[in-house]
Each structure stands twice: as C-alpha cells, then as structure tokens.
Scaffold this motif. Structure first.
Motif, short mmCIF file in Angstrom:
data_model
loop_
_atom_site.label_atom_id
_atom_site.label_comp_id
_atom_site.label_asym_id
_atom_site.label_seq_id
_atom_site.Cartn_x
_atom_site.Cartn_y
_atom_site.Cartn_z
N LEU A 187 1.73 6.46 7.35
CA LEU A 187 2.59 6.84 8.21
C LEU A 187 4.24 7.54 7.79
N MET A 188 4.54 6.25 6.61
CA MET A 188 5.82 6.23 6.38
C MET A 188 6.13 6.88 4.92
N PRO A 189 4.92 7.12 4.31
CA PRO A 189 5.64 8.54 2.90
C PRO A 189 5.04 9.38 3.22
N SER A 190 4.19 9.63 4.66
CA SER A 190 3.64 10.94 4.98
C SER A 190 5.26 11.89 5.87
N THR A 191 5.66 11.09 6.55
CA THR A 191 6.64 11.77 7.12
C THR A 191 7.78 12.42 6.25
N LEU A 198 1.21 -0.97 0.41
CA LEU A 198 0.16 -0.21 -0.13
C LEU A 198 0.94 1.21 -0.09
N LEU A 199 1.84 1.35 0.15
CA LEU A 199 3.11 2.34 0.22
C LEU A 199 2.65 3.01 -0.88
N MET A 200 2.45 2.90 -2.02
CA MET A 200 2.38 4.08 -2.96
C MET A 200 1.07 4.73 -3.56
N THR A 201 0.24 3.80 -2.93
CA THR A 201 -1.41 4.22 -2.92
C THR A 201 -1.67 5.08 -1.89
N MET A 202 -0.87 4.65 -0.15
CA MET A 202 -1.19 5.62 0.09
C MET A 202 0.06 6.95 -0.01
N GLY A 203 1.04 6.82 -0.85
CA GLY A 203 1.89 8.32 -0.98
C GLY A 203 0.98 9.36 -2.16
N SER A 204 0.67 8.40 -3.17
CA SER A 204 -0.28 9.21 -3.71
C SER A 204 -1.54 9.88 -2.75
N LEU A 205 -1.69 8.90 -2.73
CA LEU A 205 -3.29 10.01 -1.72
C LEU A 205 -2.79 10.67 -1.31
N GLY A 206 -1.92 10.72 0.32
CA GLY A 206 -1.52 11.69 0.88
C GLY A 206 -1.27 13.52 0.12
N ASP A 207 -0.79 12.64 -1.39
CA ASP A 207 -0.64 14.13 -2.32
C ASP A 207 -1.77 15.20 -2.53
N ARG A 208 -2.84 13.91 -2.52
CA ARG A 208 -3.97 15.01 -3.25
C ARG A 208 -5.06 15.04 -2.10
N ILE A 209 -5.65 14.61 -0.85
CA ILE A 209 -6.52 14.46 0.04
C ILE A 209 -5.05 15.88 1.48
N GLY A 210 -3.37 16.11 1.50
CA GLY A 210 -2.79 16.41 2.63
C GLY A 210 -2.24 15.34 3.27
N ARG A 211 -0.81 15.83 3.18
CA ARG A 211 -0.22 14.02 4.35
C ARG A 211 -0.07 14.55 5.49
N GLU A 221 0.17 21.37 6.82
CA GLU A 221 -0.44 20.78 6.12
C GLU A 221 -0.15 21.04 4.40
N SER A 222 0.43 20.58 3.58
CA SER A 222 0.81 20.49 2.06
C SER A 222 0.21 19.35 1.34
N LYS A 223 -0.55 19.61 0.36
CA LYS A 223 -0.60 18.49 -0.87
C LYS A 223 -0.33 19.54 -2.06
N ASP A 224 -0.70 18.44 -3.36
CA ASP A 224 -0.67 19.03 -4.20
C ASP A 224 -1.95 19.86 -4.48
N PRO A 225 -1.70 20.44 -5.41
CA PRO A 225 -2.98 22.27 -5.63
C PRO A 225 -3.37 21.28 -6.47
#
Length: 527
Positions: free
Chosen positions: A131-135, A77-90, A204-208
């Motif tokens: 947690l890991m890609p978010s940090t 799930l690492l790639m899924t969650m990393g991409s999701l964090g870019d979208r909803i906010g890390r 907070e940060s995310k892809d605009p």
C-alpha cells in the motif's frame, strides 16, 4: 496571416493538459485512507498489549514479535513491492494490498492465540508494503504538474506523520470502551471503501517496458534490510551487544551484494538509472530524507519516555499530550511548498527545515525534569522542520525519477525512512543510555542503573523516601542523557543543512510529462 494574440500557445495547452482536476484530488483523498491506516498500525498496539497479554497469554518472545513483526515485514518488502507495482500496475497492487490488509485485520481482531496474531500481523506487514509505495507512486503519476504534485506530496507527508501519532491514541480510546480486537476492525470500512472507489477514480499506471522480475533480488533485499533494522532497533534498549553488531554487519554485507546485483543484472529490481543524470538529485534527496527520519525517531525515543517516566504521566495521558506537537505540522508542508513555488531555491527551504529541526533539538537540550511545555514545544518545532524537509525532498526525488519507475523510487524513499528511524533510535538512544548509566551512582540497584524504566520498576519495591531518592536521581540522569543525545542530533541536522545548501542548489526535476503517455497510464476503468 494574422494570429490571435490571445489564443493559447502550444506550451499553454500542454500545461493545462497536465494539470489535475477535481477527479484527481478526490482520488488523492481515497489514497490517503490506506496510508493513514498503514501508518497508524505502527503504533496501534501501544495501549492494547496489556489486554492482548491477558487474553492470549503470549510468552515474552511472542509479545515482542506481536509488536515488531509488522514493522520488520513492512521494511523488508518495500523495495520488492515497489518494483512489482511498476511491473503489474500500481493500482492493481494497491487493490491486492487492500484485500490482504483487510483480511489480516479481520483475522487479527479475532485471533485466539499468540501465534495467530503474529501471523496476522505479518500479513498486515505484507499488505502495508504494497500500500505505501503504491500510494506515493500513484501520486507521482496522477499529478503531472510540478506545483500540484508538490501540494499533493505535502498532504501525503502530513497524513503519514499524523497516522503514527493517532495510532496510539486511538488504541487507548478503543481499548477503554471495547475489546482489544477493535483496534484492527477499524481498518475494514476504509479498505472496503478503497476497493469500491479506487477502480472508479484512480487510473492504472505501470512501466511500459519493465523487463523480467529479478527473483534473486527479493531475498537479497530482505537479507539486507531485516538484519539492519533489527540490530539498530534493539541497540538502544539492550545496549551494543555482539549479536546486534553482527546483525548489522550481516545486513551491510547483503546490502553490498544487493547493490552489486542491481548494477550487473540485465533487469534489476532497482534500476541504477534512478541515480544517474537527474537521478543525482534523487540520490541526494533519499540520503537527506534518511537524516530527517533519524531526527524524528531519535527525538521520539526520548520524548515518549520523558512524558511517562520523568513527568509520571499515564500511557494515555502521554499519548494525548504527544498529539499537541502534531498540530502545527499541517501548516509546515504547505508553507514550504508555497515558498518554493514563489521562486525560493529548494536548497534554501530544505536547509531552513534542517535548521528549524535543529532548533527543536536545542529546546529539548534545555529541558529540566519538570519542563512539559518546553519539551512539547521543542518536539513541535522539530517535527515542523522535519516535515518541511520530508515534503520537499519527497517531491524532489519523485520529480527527478522517471514516471515509469515511480514504484521503485517510492519504495527506496520509504526504505530509507525506515533505516533513518532505526538509526536515529540506535545512535541517539545509545548516546543517551550511555550518559544515563554513567550518571547513575554505583550504589543504585543494577536494574535501575540500566534504564529509566528499570529505575521506575525498582522504585515500586522500595520504601517511600528511598524510592523518591532513586526516582529523582534516575530522572536527572535521564534528562542529562537526553541533553547529550539532542545536542548530537542538532549537530547532525546542522551538518545536513550545510550539505543541502551545496548538494541541492539549483536541483531541478524532470519536465512535466504529457497527459497521454501511451502504455503507462490508463483510465480508471482500466481502458
């Protein structure tokens, strides 16, 4: 019109604006809490499993899943969650992960059946994957100054490595004084602290402009990662069997389909732009970092067995001895960062790290059947070299990736580390096992000819002199196999050093972003 020569220039003011303050460094300390615990949970059951087995009475298959489900779900799930964090906010994803990780830890601690514990470990893997890609992504967006970011990433790398080493020791100490569920309860205070402090300290940060989330990429990524990791991890222990080869082949097939999907869909989970332009450095860094992980896990496969089955240390003794090589790691990353900041080409520093790690493998190749300090020294030298490589390549990769893709970039780095670790165990472990089997006499019992662990188990049922003879032969055969594997690892690392010298020469990163990136970074309160 006269100008003040001492007035700060626009460039100087911009540089000051991008430099992190005490608040960001405090936020980094908060981010290290989940990172430490996620990495510790990889090895936290090493000494608790006998107590778990006595209490829950799992079958052999269930016991394997209690061990493995966490790492498999995390990797898948690492790639899924990393991409999701870019979208909803890390930061938002980090907080969701903290809730899931804390709740699953509580369920795991008081699990009354093997099925419940397996399910809780799976949810822990989901939480860990958030947690890991978010940090790492938040480190990328909080530290805009290249020098400060390099120091922060060095700290991140050291904490992750230390967590894996500490997990097994902590489980041994806790199980000795409390019940096995205590190894999970230690997660709760840190998760509560994270939930309280993160909204106050971490912006907070995310892809605009992330585009839609590609749902089809989720099963494709998992179908690529899980069979590959499972097949590669099983080969060292069970041998190169058809089911493991088929699993790897299936994973590679789905990996090709996943890559095709990312290149052709309008809104990919992993943007191909990461690998273009500046992204060439990103792709090279991910690949070389995979080799570094291969070296670390490949050596761990042998050193842990050496301490227990060759030297005869108990599990807790072996874990405590294994902490010693971790001590100098804390100095390796800062030293490498200082060299780069003083003008040394990063390619030279990374290549030197690979050479140092290869030297550690060389020391392991000199070990006999009673070489405790030589093995510990070799493991320490190898770990220092790997940390030098990992910290610099992580900094290079995140610096080369655009900030709005920090989550995806972080998840790719970490997925590559998972692959590298599994590949290291499969490749070097298979070489060592093949040499071991060839060195064992045909007259030895079948179980003893397969693995050193099998020889130790068989010796318990033999009379004294026969058992001693079998153990001596098996330990010598294992050490010979270790020599072959470590020499192979040294060659791989030296080749990686040559590649780094050419591919990373003059590799740079993107220019520091201005502090006020509208739509991408908000204040800690979310405003």
């Amino acid at each position: 019109m006269q100008t003040n020569p001492h007035a700060p220039t626009r460039a100087t003011r911009a540089t000051r604006a991008t430099r992190a303050t005490r608040k960001e460094w405090t936020a980094l300390a908060v981010l290290m809490l989940p990172l430490l615990l996620v990495s510790m949970d990889v090895s936290v059951l090493y000494f608790a499993i006998p107590e778990v087995s006595a209490d829950l009475r799992p079958s052999g298959t269930q016991q394997l899943w209690i061990f493995d489900i966490y790492a498999f779900v995390l990797a898948g799930l690492l790639m899924t969650m990393g991409s999701l964090g870019d979208r909803i906010g890390r930061r938002r994803l980090l907080l969701f992960g903290a809730v899931a990780f804390g709740a699953a830890s509580l369920v795991a601690a008081y699990a009354n059946s093997a099925e419940t514990l397996i399910a809780a470990r799976a949810v822990l893997g989901i939480g860990g994957a958030t947690l890991m890609p978010s940090t790492m992504a938040l480190v990328r967006t909080m530290f805009l100054d290249a020098g400060q970011r390099a120091k922060a990433i060095g700290i991140w790398t050291g904490v992750m490595v230390a967590g894996i080493a500490l997990g097994s020791v902590m489980s041994g100490v806790l199980v000795e004084h409390f019940w096995w569920g205590s190894v999970f309860l230690v997660n709760l205070p840190a998760m509560v602290l994270l939930l309280l402090l993160a909204p106050l300290l971490i912006p907070e940060s995310k892809d605009p402009a992330p585009g839609r989330f590609d749902l089809l990429s989720v099963p494709l990524s998992m179908a690529a990662v899980l069979p590959l990791v499972w097949g590669l991890k099983e080969m060292p222990a069970e041998g190169v069997r058809i089911e493991y080869v088929a699993s790897v082949a299936v994973g590679l097939l789905f990996a090709a389909l996943f890559v095709h999907r990312q290149r052709t869909t309008a809104s990919p989970m992993i943007s191909p732009d990461l690998f273009r332009g500046h992204g060439r450095a990103f792709g090279t860094a991910v690949s070389l970092n995979l080799v570094s992980s291969l070296a670390v896990m490949g050596s761990a496969y042998f050193t842990t067995q050496y301490l227990q089955s060759v030297l005869g240390k108990s599990a807790i003794e072996a874990a405590l001895w294994a902490l010693l090589p971790s001590v100098p790691i804390g100095f390796a990353a800062p030293a490498a960062t200082a060299l780069v900041q003083r003008g040394m080409d990063r390619a030279h520093v990374v290549a030197a790290g690979f050479v140092i790690a290869a030297g550690g493998y060389g020391l392991l190749a000199l070990a006999g059947t009673d070489s405790l300090w030589l093995v510990l020294t070799g493991a320490g030298v190898l770990a220092c070299g790997a940390v030098v490589v990992g910290s610099q390549l992580t900094d290079l990769a995140l610096g080369a990736a655009p900030a709005e893709k920090a989550g995806s970039a972080s998840s790719l780095l970490e997925t590559g580390q998972e692959f590298g670790g599994a590949l290291g165990m499969a490749l070097l472990g298979s070489i060592g096992n093949a040499v071991y089997r060839d060195a064992m006499p045909g007259s030895a019992p079948a179980e003893a000819r397969e693995t050193l662990g099998g020889a130790v188990a068989t010796a318990h049922h033999l009379p004294g002199r026969t058992a001693d003879t079998l153990l001596t032969t098996a330990r010598e055969a294992f050490t010979t196999g270790m020599h072959a594997a470590t020499l192979t690892g040294a060659v791989i690392l030296l080749a990686a050093a040559v590649l780094a010298m050419g591919a990373l020469r003059g590799a740079g990163v993107r220019e520091p972003e201005n502090a006020g990136r509208a739509g991408e970074i908000s204040s800690p309160s979310g405003v």
